[in-house]
Design a protein around this motif. Sequence first.
Motif: not given
Length: 54
Positions: A28-34
């Motif tokens: 979730y954090e990775e996709s949010k950052a992207e």
Amino acid sequence: MTREDLNRMCREYQAVLLMSETEVFAMYEESKAECMASYEAEIDYWENYFGYNY
């Protein structure tokens, strides 16, 4: 949407169900950052396009 798309979505969903809470949160954090990066790039583009300078 093809049967192949549905099968892929099903596999992804099952993979998420098997993940630990930590893994899901990391994903979730990775996709949010992207998402934020592309959103900010979009804003920059339109600010430049319309000539806004803050």
